[in-house]
Design a protein around this motif. Sequence first.
Motif, PDB file in Angstrom:
ATOM      1  N   LYS A 215      44.037  23.781  40.320  1.00  0.00           N
ATOM      2  CA  LYS A 215      43.851  24.989  39.615  1.00  0.00           C
ATOM      3  C   LYS A 215      44.587  26.157  40.554  1.00  0.00           C
ATOM      4  N   ILE A 216      45.356  26.562  39.657  1.00  0.00           N
ATOM      5  CA  ILE A 216      46.243  27.800  39.465  1.00  0.00           C
ATOM      6  C   ILE A 216      45.307  29.083  38.800  1.00  0.00           C
ATOM      7  N   TRP A 217      45.524  30.561  39.867  1.00  0.00           N
ATOM      8  CA  TRP A 217      44.694  31.398  39.906  1.00  0.00           C
ATOM      9  C   TRP A 217      45.139  32.515  40.917  1.00  0.00           C
ATOM     10  N   THR A 218      45.028  33.660  40.213  1.00  0.00           N
ATOM     11  CA  THR A 218      46.038  34.661  40.691  1.00  0.00           C
ATOM     12  C   THR A 218      44.718  36.287  41.474  1.00  0.00           C
ATOM     13  N   ARG A 219      45.120  36.249  42.073  1.00  0.00           N
ATOM     14  CA  ARG A 219      44.103  37.463  42.374  1.00  0.00           C
ATOM     15  C   ARG A 219      43.967  38.738  41.247  1.00  0.00           C
ATOM     16  N   ALA A 220      42.907  38.908  40.922  1.00  0.00           N
ATOM     17  CA  ALA A 220      43.445  39.912  40.699  1.00  0.00           C
ATOM     18  C   ALA A 220      42.997  40.540  41.083  1.00  0.00           C
ATOM     19  N   ASP A 221      43.455  42.246  40.652  1.00  0.00           N
ATOM     20  CA  ASP A 221      43.776  43.794  40.923  1.00  0.00           C
ATOM     21  C   ASP A 221      42.393  43.765  41.771  1.00  0.00           C
TER      22      ASP A 221
ATOM     23  N   LYS B 102      41.921  43.080  44.957  1.00  0.00           N
ATOM     24  CA  LYS B 102      43.009  42.916  45.845  1.00  0.00           C
ATOM     25  C   LYS B 102      42.420  44.678  46.385  1.00  0.00           C
TER      26      LYS B 102
ATOM     27  N   GLU C  24      37.144  33.359  47.138  1.00  0.00           N
ATOM     28  CA  GLU C  24      38.070  32.877  46.274  1.00  0.00           C
ATOM     29  C   GLU C  24      37.839  31.272  47.363  1.00  0.00           C
TER      30      GLU C  24
ATOM     31  N   LYS D  54      36.714  27.747  44.835  1.00  0.00           N
ATOM     32  CA  LYS D  54      37.650  26.295  45.125  1.00  0.00           C
ATOM     33  C   LYS D  54      37.398  25.391  45.202  1.00  0.00           C
TER      34      LYS D  54
END
Length: 134
Positions: free
Chosen positions: A4-10, A13, A29, A32
């Motif tokens: 699973k690839i994800w990026t922290r939402a603005d 942050k 987070e 997961k």
Amino acid sequence: MQTKIWTRADEIKKMSSWKRQSRPTEEKESYKWIESYHMTQKVTQESPEKTFFNVADREGDMYDLFLEPTKKNIPNLFFIVRSCMNRMVAEKEGKLREAINNSKEIGKIYFEHKRGNKKRLVKQGVKVKKNNVR
């Protein structure tokens, strides 16, 4: 195997660490690790004759993950978590680190640790403790 690839939402942050930590588990987070455990549960049902291990790093040292095996007993599924917290354990040893220190070493791993320009060889003992949570 699951990836699973994800990026922290603005908006996340911008949250304080307290606000991030006070959210429901499903919104964190670290959820997961529970999702990974659920995926491993599905795979074990397809191959009941095999033994499976779900592995988590220190981020997986969370109470909600430790509750998962108590919800459904799957005899061929175990999980390994690199501990972060010195938690109470259900046995007479008191706390996790004491229980592990009283356990037999099953092997050693060697790896190179890099920090900046410095490198060092790390020799780490591996100990396990099976906790019969039901």
